[in-house]
Enzyme design. Sequence first.
Site, PDB file in Angstrom:
ATOM      1  N   GLU A  44       1.230  -1.291   0.052  1.00  0.00           N
ATOM      2  CA  GLU A  44      -0.174  -0.135   0.417  1.00  0.00           C
ATOM      3  C   GLU A  44       0.732   1.491  -0.215  1.00  0.00           C
ATOM      4  O   GLU A  44       1.816   1.054   0.512  1.00  0.00           O
ATOM      5  CB  GLU A  44      -1.189  -0.249   1.103  1.00  0.00           C
ATOM      6  CG  GLU A  44      -1.805   1.038   1.389  1.00  0.00           C
ATOM      7  CD  GLU A  44      -2.244   1.143   2.452  1.00  0.00           C
ATOM      8  OE1 GLU A  44      -4.243   2.328   2.692  1.00  0.00           O
ATOM      9  OE2 GLU A  44      -2.395   0.207   3.387  1.00  0.00           O
ATOM     10  N   LYS A 117     -10.534   2.761  -2.085  1.00  0.00           N
ATOM     11  CA  LYS A 117     -10.798   2.213  -0.576  1.00  0.00           C
ATOM     12  C   LYS A 117     -11.842   2.773   0.336  1.00  0.00           C
ATOM     13  O   LYS A 117     -12.058   3.472   1.094  1.00  0.00           O
ATOM     14  CB  LYS A 117      -9.586   2.462   0.530  1.00  0.00           C
ATOM     15  CG  LYS A 117      -9.270   1.512   2.058  1.00  0.00           C
ATOM     16  CD  LYS A 117      -7.520   2.205   2.565  1.00  0.00           C
ATOM     17  CE  LYS A 117      -7.669   1.836   4.344  1.00  0.00           C
ATOM     18  NZ  LYS A 117      -6.209   1.686   4.314  1.00  0.00           N
ATOM     19  N   CYS A 154      -5.479  -2.459   3.009  1.00  0.00           N
ATOM     20  CA  CYS A 154      -4.765  -2.651   4.276  1.00  0.00           C
ATOM     21  C   CYS A 154      -6.347  -2.350   4.750  1.00  0.00           C
ATOM     22  O   CYS A 154      -7.012  -4.207   5.003  1.00  0.00           O
ATOM     23  CB  CYS A 154      -4.678  -1.610   4.369  1.00  0.00           C
ATOM     24  SG  CYS A 154      -3.517  -1.048   5.799  1.00  0.00           S
TER      25      CYS A 154
END
Length: 292
Positions: A44, A117, A154
């Site tokens: 990431e 995200k 993540c």
Amino acid sequence: MTRTLTLAALQSSYGDDLEANIARTVDLVREAAALGAQVILPSELFQGPYFCVAQEERWFATAYPWREHPCVIALSPVAAELGVVIPVSIFEREGPHYFNSLVMLDADGSPMGVYRKSHIPDGPGYMEKYYFRPGDTGFRVWDTRFGRIGVGICWDQWYPECARAMALMGAEALLYPTAIGSEPHDPTLDTAAPWRRAMQGHSVANVIPVVGANRTGFEPWAGYPGGGQRFYGSSFISNHRGDLVAALERDDEGVIVSTFDLDFLTTHRAAWGFFRDRRPDLYGALVQPRPV
């Protein structure tokens, strides 16, 4: 002819120099491709240090529109040259909005689109809500040259709903680029093992390979003498049983690769019946903010 898919995870430390970080990632991509990898996952926000450790407005200047991001521009020709798929994690700017995003590069180097995200953490050392809006793309699954790939970013990796949604959308592998390590508020807290186990559980529950690619190394915090974040690496690939079939240690830098039989997995997934026996009519509580 049997359909196979060879997945790779990259693990490296990163510094302040964008060009050096990209060059390091390109070197690792080439190493993975030489080992036969078809889909290669960097960690990431590899463009620089993990900057979300504090709220500093200077970092907004490092975001770009996703089509113009230096990491996308640099890795696109590499993907085309090597004939590999590369999910590229970036800090994205769209007008006045900022996202933690991922651009999927297909094996011809073409950008297939962007995922933003969905789950944004906010806590000591991981102050992402200051920088990123919650994603507005929904979960994405990509029909790449080598297979149908789902990618979360993540904090997304802790949510079984994210993994299940991508599996229901037909994903044949789940990938999670990550930046996670020490917890500044509690030096005794080590989440490396549960981090892995959460994603290994996604493998089991969805009968699917999972790749987690984390960064490693110590990153000092500018302006905070002695302070910093130590990322715990531990990147891995798990099979449909949740077994670790490839893994790196905490301080390793390098590449791991594993190959999967997609035809076998399709049949085995059907045989387990997890998707056959689902009861969406009973899952209303999952979509209620405060179920009673």
